[in-house]
Design a protein around this motif. Structure first.
Motif, short mmCIF file in Angstrom:
data_model
loop_
_atom_site.label_atom_id
_atom_site.label_comp_id
_atom_site.label_asym_id
_atom_site.label_seq_id
_atom_site.Cartn_x
_atom_site.Cartn_y
_atom_site.Cartn_z
N ASP A 61 36.03 -70.91 -27.49
CA ASP A 61 35.87 -70.89 -28.94
C ASP A 61 36.25 -72.22 -29.58
N ASP A 62 36.79 -73.13 -28.79
CA ASP A 62 37.19 -74.44 -29.28
C ASP A 62 36.99 -75.42 -28.13
N GLY A 63 36.58 -76.64 -28.43
CA GLY A 63 36.42 -77.62 -27.37
C GLY A 63 35.28 -78.57 -27.64
N TYR A 64 34.78 -79.16 -26.57
CA TYR A 64 33.79 -80.22 -26.63
C TYR A 64 32.58 -79.82 -25.79
N ILE A 65 31.41 -80.08 -26.32
CA ILE A 65 30.15 -79.73 -25.64
C ILE A 65 29.36 -81.01 -25.38
N ALA A 66 28.86 -81.16 -24.17
CA ALA A 66 27.93 -82.25 -23.83
C ALA A 66 26.66 -81.59 -23.31
N ILE A 67 25.53 -81.96 -23.89
CA ILE A 67 24.24 -81.40 -23.46
C ILE A 67 23.37 -82.55 -22.96
N ASN A 68 23.06 -82.50 -21.68
CA ASN A 68 22.16 -83.47 -21.08
C ASN A 68 20.74 -82.92 -21.24
N ASN A 69 19.89 -83.64 -21.95
CA ASN A 69 18.50 -83.25 -22.20
C ASN A 69 17.64 -83.99 -21.18
N ILE A 70 17.02 -83.24 -20.26
CA ILE A 70 16.33 -83.86 -19.13
C ILE A 70 14.87 -83.42 -19.09
N PRO A 71 13.93 -84.32 -19.42
CA PRO A 71 12.52 -83.98 -19.31
C PRO A 71 12.12 -83.88 -17.83
N VAL A 72 11.43 -82.78 -17.49
CA VAL A 72 11.07 -82.51 -16.10
C VAL A 72 9.57 -82.22 -16.02
N THR A 73 8.90 -82.79 -15.02
CA THR A 73 7.48 -82.51 -14.83
C THR A 73 7.29 -81.07 -14.38
N ASP A 74 6.10 -80.53 -14.59
CA ASP A 74 5.82 -79.16 -14.14
C ASP A 74 6.02 -79.04 -12.63
N GLU A 75 5.52 -80.03 -11.89
CA GLU A 75 5.66 -79.98 -10.43
C GLU A 75 7.11 -80.16 -9.99
N GLY A 76 7.91 -80.83 -10.82
CA GLY A 76 9.29 -81.12 -10.47
C GLY A 76 10.27 -80.02 -10.79
N ARG A 77 9.84 -78.99 -11.49
CA ARG A 77 10.77 -77.92 -11.87
C ARG A 77 11.52 -77.31 -10.69
N PRO A 78 10.83 -76.93 -9.60
CA PRO A 78 11.58 -76.35 -8.47
C PRO A 78 12.58 -77.33 -7.86
N ILE A 79 12.22 -78.61 -7.79
CA ILE A 79 13.14 -79.62 -7.23
C ILE A 79 14.37 -79.74 -8.12
N PHE A 80 14.14 -79.89 -9.42
CA PHE A 80 15.23 -80.03 -10.37
C PHE A 80 16.17 -78.83 -10.30
N GLU A 81 15.61 -77.63 -10.34
CA GLU A 81 16.44 -76.42 -10.32
C GLU A 81 17.22 -76.30 -9.02
N ASP A 82 16.60 -76.67 -7.91
CA ASP A 82 17.29 -76.60 -6.62
C ASP A 82 18.47 -77.56 -6.59
N VAL A 83 18.30 -78.76 -7.14
CA VAL A 83 19.38 -79.74 -7.18
C VAL A 83 20.59 -79.14 -7.89
N PHE A 84 20.37 -78.49 -9.02
CA PHE A 84 21.50 -77.94 -9.78
C PHE A 84 22.05 -76.67 -9.15
N LYS A 85 21.22 -75.88 -8.52
CA LYS A 85 21.74 -74.69 -7.83
C LYS A 85 22.65 -75.11 -6.68
N GLN A 86 22.31 -76.21 -6.01
CA GLN A 86 23.13 -76.70 -4.90
C GLN A 86 24.45 -77.28 -5.39
N ARG A 87 24.45 -77.80 -6.61
CA ARG A 87 25.67 -78.38 -7.19
C ARG A 87 26.58 -77.32 -7.81
N ALA A 88 26.04 -76.12 -8.02
CA ALA A 88 26.79 -75.07 -8.72
C ALA A 88 28.18 -74.89 -8.11
N GLY A 89 29.17 -74.84 -8.97
CA GLY A 89 30.54 -74.61 -8.54
C GLY A 89 31.31 -75.87 -8.21
N LYS A 90 30.64 -77.00 -8.05
CA LYS A 90 31.34 -78.22 -7.65
C LYS A 90 32.14 -78.83 -8.79
#
Length: 164
Positions: A61-90
């Motif tokens: 309810d209090d704090g700081y927010i950073a939003i990275n806005n990343i344009p992704v190609t249609d073909e690149g969506r699965p690659i992009f999502e996989d990169v972040f799924k692999q980073r999850a929890g780190k």
């Protein structure tokens, strides 16, 4: 699960927040945003809707927010999502870290990577950390931009408005 954003003045978004029966956060900084993950509260007149790809933690309810806005190609969506799924929890054990949301746009091509922090200093400390450098390192064989990139990314930052 979906996430919803809308813009407005801080005062207008505070009124919207109090009118609804569900959880809505108001972010102030580079403009003002209202954010919710509750479909019942998503009665925004002009919502921007995103689908959760992955995420962790609870937005405070209090704090700081950073939003990275990343344009992704249609073909690149699965690659992009996989990169972040692999980073999850780190990032979870980083001091001052609260939450991460990787959000796929329902329209357009700009994904949002929202992180919530205790304060701006904790976010800045993380950006200088070895963990950040490791997660964002590039070797000489990698192209200048990732293969999923549809243009330059940019970061918007906010403080969570906790005034009633």
């Amino acid at each position: 699960m979906n996430a919803y954003f809308t813009n407005g003045t801080t005062e207008f978004l505070r009124q919207l927040k109090h009118k609804e029966q569900a959880k809505i956060w108001v972010f102030e900084g580079e403009g003002a945003l209202a954010y919710t993950e509750d479909p019942h509260a998503a009665k925004f007149a002009t919502p921007r809707t995103y689908e959760h790809v992955t995420g962790t933690g609870d937005i405070p309810d209090d704090g700081y927010i950073a939003i990275n806005n990343i344009p992704v190609t249609d073909e690149g969506r699965p690659i992009f999502e996989d990169v972040f799924k692999q980073r999850a929890g780190k990032i979870d054990q980083t001091p001052g870290f609260h939450a991460l949301r990787v959000l796929r746009p329902q329209s357009g091509n700009t994904y949002l990577v929202l992180t919530a922090w205790e304060d701006k200093q904790r976010f800045e400390d993380w950006k200088k950390s070895e963990a950040f450098q490791h997660a964002h390192k590039k070797d000489d064989k990698q192209p200048k931009r990732p293969p999923f990139s549809a243009g330059p990314a940019y970061v918007t930052t906010y403080h969570i408005d906790n005034e009633e």
